[in-house]
Design a protein around this motif. Structure first.
Motif, PDB file in Angstrom:
ATOM      1  N   GLU A   1      -1.165   5.104  18.035  1.00  0.00           N
ATOM      2  CA  GLU A   1      -1.131   6.055  16.920  1.00  0.00           C
ATOM      3  C   GLU A   1      -2.116   7.194  17.143  1.00  0.00           C
ATOM      4  OE1 GLU A   1       0.477   7.631  13.671  1.00  0.00           O
ATOM      5  OE2 GLU A   1       1.033   5.592  14.266  1.00  0.00           O
ATOM      6  N   SER A   2      -3.230   6.878  17.817  1.00  0.00           N
ATOM      7  CA  SER A   2      -4.217   7.915  18.110  1.00  0.00           C
ATOM      8  C   SER A   2      -5.007   7.548  19.358  1.00  0.00           C
ATOM      9  CB  SER A   2      -5.191   8.094  16.940  1.00  0.00           C
ATOM     10  OG  SER A   2      -6.246   8.987  17.296  1.00  0.00           O
TER      11      SER A   2
ATOM     12  N   SER B   1     -13.347  16.303  18.222  1.00  0.00           N
ATOM     13  CA  SER B   1     -12.106  15.530  18.317  1.00  0.00           C
ATOM     14  C   SER B   1     -12.286  14.238  17.544  1.00  0.00           C
ATOM     15  CB  SER B   1     -11.782  15.242  19.787  1.00  0.00           C
ATOM     16  OG  SER B   1     -12.688  14.276  20.309  1.00  0.00           O
ATOM     17  N   ASN B   2     -11.370  13.301  17.726  1.00  0.00           N
ATOM     18  CA  ASN B   2     -11.444  12.028  17.021  1.00  0.00           C
ATOM     19  C   ASN B   2     -11.871  10.879  17.926  1.00  0.00           C
ATOM     20  OD1 ASN B   2     -10.365  13.596  14.959  1.00  0.00           O
ATOM     21  ND2 ASN B   2      -9.119  11.925  14.153  1.00  0.00           N
ATOM     22  N   ILE B   3     -12.557  11.186  19.029  1.00  0.00           N
ATOM     23  CA  ILE B   3     -13.075  10.145  19.915  1.00  0.00           C
ATOM     24  C   ILE B   3     -14.441  10.593  20.431  1.00  0.00           C
ATOM     25  CG2 ILE B   3     -11.781  11.101  21.868  1.00  0.00           C
ATOM     26  CD1 ILE B   3     -11.657   8.275  23.046  1.00  0.00           C
ATOM     27  N   SER B   4     -15.417   9.698  20.378  1.00  0.00           N
ATOM     28  CA  SER B   4     -16.779  10.041  20.778  1.00  0.00           C
ATOM     29  C   SER B   4     -16.960   9.904  22.280  1.00  0.00           C
ATOM     30  CB  SER B   4     -17.786   9.121  20.066  1.00  0.00           C
ATOM     31  OG  SER B   4     -17.737   9.308  18.668  1.00  0.00           O
TER      32      SER B   4
ATOM     33  N   ASP C   1      -0.977  15.955  16.061  1.00  0.00           N
ATOM     34  CA  ASP C   1      -0.530  14.624  16.499  1.00  0.00           C
ATOM     35  C   ASP C   1      -1.399  14.156  17.668  1.00  0.00           C
ATOM     36  OD1 ASP C   1       0.959  12.381  17.531  1.00  0.00           O
ATOM     37  OD2 ASP C   1       2.681  13.125  16.410  1.00  0.00           O
ATOM     38  N   LEU C   2      -2.053  13.015  17.481  1.00  0.00           N
ATOM     39  CA  LEU C   2      -2.931  12.440  18.491  1.00  0.00           C
ATOM     40  C   LEU C   2      -2.301  11.224  19.170  1.00  0.00           C
ATOM     41  CD1 LEU C   2      -6.361  12.526  16.570  1.00  0.00           C
ATOM     42  CD2 LEU C   2      -5.219  14.366  17.831  1.00  0.00           C
ATOM     43  N   SER C   3      -1.032  10.982  18.917  1.00  0.00           N
ATOM     44  CA  SER C   3      -0.381   9.760  19.398  1.00  0.00           C
ATOM     45  C   SER C   3       0.164   9.931  20.819  1.00  0.00           C
ATOM     46  CB  SER C   3       0.756   9.357  18.469  1.00  0.00           C
ATOM     47  OG  SER C   3       1.828  10.284  18.549  1.00  0.00           O
ATOM     48  N   LEU C   4       0.464   8.790  21.430  1.00  0.00           N
ATOM     49  CA  LEU C   4       1.228   8.724  22.669  1.00  0.00           C
ATOM     50  C   LEU C   4       2.428   7.824  22.450  1.00  0.00           C
ATOM     51  CD1 LEU C   4      -1.424   8.242  25.532  1.00  0.00           C
ATOM     52  CD2 LEU C   4      -0.194  10.342  24.935  1.00  0.00           C
ATOM     53  N   GLU C   5       3.569   8.223  22.976  1.00  0.00           N
ATOM     54  CA  GLU C   5       4.769   7.403  22.926  1.00  0.00           C
ATOM     55  C   GLU C   5       5.513   7.549  24.240  1.00  0.00           C
ATOM     56  OE1 GLU C   5       7.561   8.728  19.902  1.00  0.00           O
ATOM     57  OE2 GLU C   5       7.032  10.831  20.267  1.00  0.00           O
ATOM     58  N   THR C   6       6.466   6.666  24.452  1.00  0.00           N
ATOM     59  CA  THR C   6       7.312   6.781  25.634  1.00  0.00           C
ATOM     60  C   THR C   6       8.770   6.845  25.218  1.00  0.00           C
ATOM     61  OG1 THR C   6       7.371   4.371  25.911  1.00  0.00           O
ATOM     62  CG2 THR C   6       5.759   5.598  27.224  1.00  0.00           C
TER      63      THR C   6
END
Length: 550
Positions: A43-44, A71-74, A427-432
């Protein structure tokens, strides 16, 4: 663009999306994936995937930009980035790049020091990613990332390495292992990595000629290395055959019909179709799809979102009378990514049906991928796939993975990360997306590679051993290598496929086979470096295995 022209376009009924839509198959995902299948991986991952590059260890370098705030990751271990030139944060303790492991579905943050917004990249023959340019204090920086077997590898930056500002430039790996870096905003020239001594920049007036006022419509030019060693360069509506060694335009091709620009910010895409070593003479073809009418960017800026371009142009570049053959996609699309699949087909994925690239300038997401089959009859070349539940707008990206899936991420049409009270949140997600060839329906004819030589020499035989439950005939078997792309802004730089020449196939036992295959015939056909090797049987590919061409 003149006021009279805008008025003309506003009054032109064909310029908008207000007419009967194309009827497409309403196929839905199935449990076995026979129509293609979407899967959410995360999701992120903390950042929006503006740029992506698959490495030869099956990890993906992903990065965004640094000048929009946190961003949303440190960053790990309490690290912070200190940049006195950053417009948003002088001290930033968040990451703007990650390394995603496609095997374990895990990721870790990487540290970028200067701004990488709208930059370019290519992988050296040794497997190191070279990233060039960006914005502001990063526009003449070169950065390198070399894969490692632990978690110690990170970006290494070389400030002021580039001779010119490279923002919206295009990179292409060359037969000798160098990288050519072409263009950028208000840069009508090119240079090389590694740089020469003394440092040199070469003028390319074609880029100046194709610039369309302040809108430009010629950024991120489409560049393809051809078998004769020259470059095919497409910008706006025009294209040339270019000898970079002599800084000479060999020929100019006819403009693509219709007059619609195809490059950023109008933003279509392009691929070099597979090069087949089994042909008596390799006859390269370029495919360009999507974009938007001239003036669409200006109109979107004032809230009028016009229909994206539905056409593709296909050009056989070696003919004396080369001319574009036009085809119509079932879905109009701007900002669509075009990727070569292991089968030799082309998937067109992501993007919008109305508007253009740019902040808040796209509408009506094109959530259904389309697969183009180059060898099918002209009226049977497009297949429409099931839709993704997620719109992938401006600043999204897609790449081919070694297992045949397509990794999709990103989408941020806002100046900053914005998740609320907007039409299309960041959108911070990854999908395939798994194309239909990955369906379990084809398990009996799917090859499995058992062994292959890790290093392949040009023109020399090597051996591929594989198994397949129901082997049909050699006529439906091929061995292909695919160069992994650097993808950003709807163009996948450096991707290419070569269909290798099979010398012999030996039946080993009930389901195992050994194939003797010739390596690519020249560095112009396949520049040195890492490739994914696939065995394709009856249109169904194996998972890819990494090999190194030297």
């Amino acid at each position: 663009m003149s006021i009279n022209m805008i008025k003309f376009l506003l009054l032109s009924p064909s310029f908008f999306f207000f007419y009967p839509s194309v009827v497409i198959s309403q196929s839905t995902p199935s449990s076995d994936g026979s129509h293609g299948r979407w899967d959410l991986l995360s999701e992120s991952v903390g950042i929006s995937a503006m740029h992506m590059q698959l490495m030869h260890d099956n990890k993906v370098v992903i990065y965004d930009r640094t000048d929009f705030g946190p961003s949303n990751i440190s960053l790990p271990g309490g690290l912070c980035r200190a940049d006195p030139y950053d417009d948003a944060l002088k001290i930033d303790c968040t990451a703007h790049s990650i390394l995603y492991d496609t095997i374990t579905d895990t990721y870790r943050p990487l540290m970028i020091q200067t701004d990488t917004w709208c930059s370019s990249g290519a992988v050296l023959p040794n497997g190191t990613l070279v990233q060039t340019g960006g914005f502001h204090d990063g526009d003449n920086v070169t950065r390198m990332f070399t894969p490692c077997t632990n978690d110690s590898c990170d970006w290494v930056e070389f400030p002021k390495y580039l001779s010119r500002r490279r923002w919206y430039a295009t990179n292409q790996i060359l037969p000798d292992g160098r990288i050519i870096i072409i263009g950028g905003r208000r840069e009508f020239n090119y240079e090389f990595f590694p740089r020469s001594s003394p440092r040199r920049t070469f003028q390319l007036s074609f880029l100046r000629e194709t610039r369309e006022g302040d809108v430009e419509n010629n950024l991120y030019p489409f560049v393809h290395l051809l078998p004769d060693g020259n470059l095919f360069i497409f910008a706006n509506t025009r294209s040339i055959l270019f000898d970079y060694n002599q800084n000479r335009v060999v020929r100019e091709f006819p403009s693509i019909p219709g007059g619609d620009p195809r490059n950023y910010p109008i933003t279509g895409s392009s691929v070099l179709l597979p090069l087949d070593e089994n042909e008596y003479r390799i006859d390269p073809e370029v495919l360009v799809c999507g974009g938007a009418p001239s003036g669409a960017f200006q109109l979107a800026a004032v809230g009028t979102f016009v229909r994206a371009t539905p056409t593709c142009g296909r050009l056989r570049v070696t003919g004396q009378n080369a001319s574009w053959v036009m085809e119509t996609m079932p879905i109009p699309r701007a900002m669509g990514d075009m990727l070569l699949l292991p089968t030799g087909d082309v998937i067109v994925i992501n993007g919008v049906q109305l508007g253009t690239a740019g902040w808040e300038l796209g509408r009506l997401p094109a959530t259904r991928p389309v697969i183009y089959h180059p060898s099918h009859p002209s009226d049977q070349r497009f297949s429409v796939m099931p839709p993704s539940p997620r719109p992938r707008m401006y600043h999204s990206a897609a790449i081919l993975l070694a297992d045949g899936r397509v990794l999709v991420g990103g989408g941020n049409p806002h100046v900053y990360y914005n998740f609320t009270n907007v039409v299309y949140p960041t959108d911070l997600s990854l999908e395939t997306f798994s194309p239909p060839y990955l369906s379990t329906d084809y398990a009996s004819v799917r090859p499995v590679i058992l062994s292959v030589d890790e290093t392949i020499s040009r023109g020399q035989r090597f051996v591929v051993s594989f198994s397949v439950e129901e082997y049909l005939t050699q006529s439906v078997l091929s061995v292909r290598i695919v160069a992994p792309s650097f993808t950003t802004h709807s163009f996948s730089m450096n991707q290419r496929m070569v269909v290798l020449k099979i010398d012999d196939i030996i039946y080993d036992d009930t389901s195992s086979y050994t194939s003797s295959v010739f390596g690519p015939s020249s560095a112009e056909i396949a520049p040195p470096g890492y490739y994914m090797l696939f065995v394709v049987h009856s249109g169904i590919p194996s998972s890819g295995v990494w090999v190194r061409i030297q």
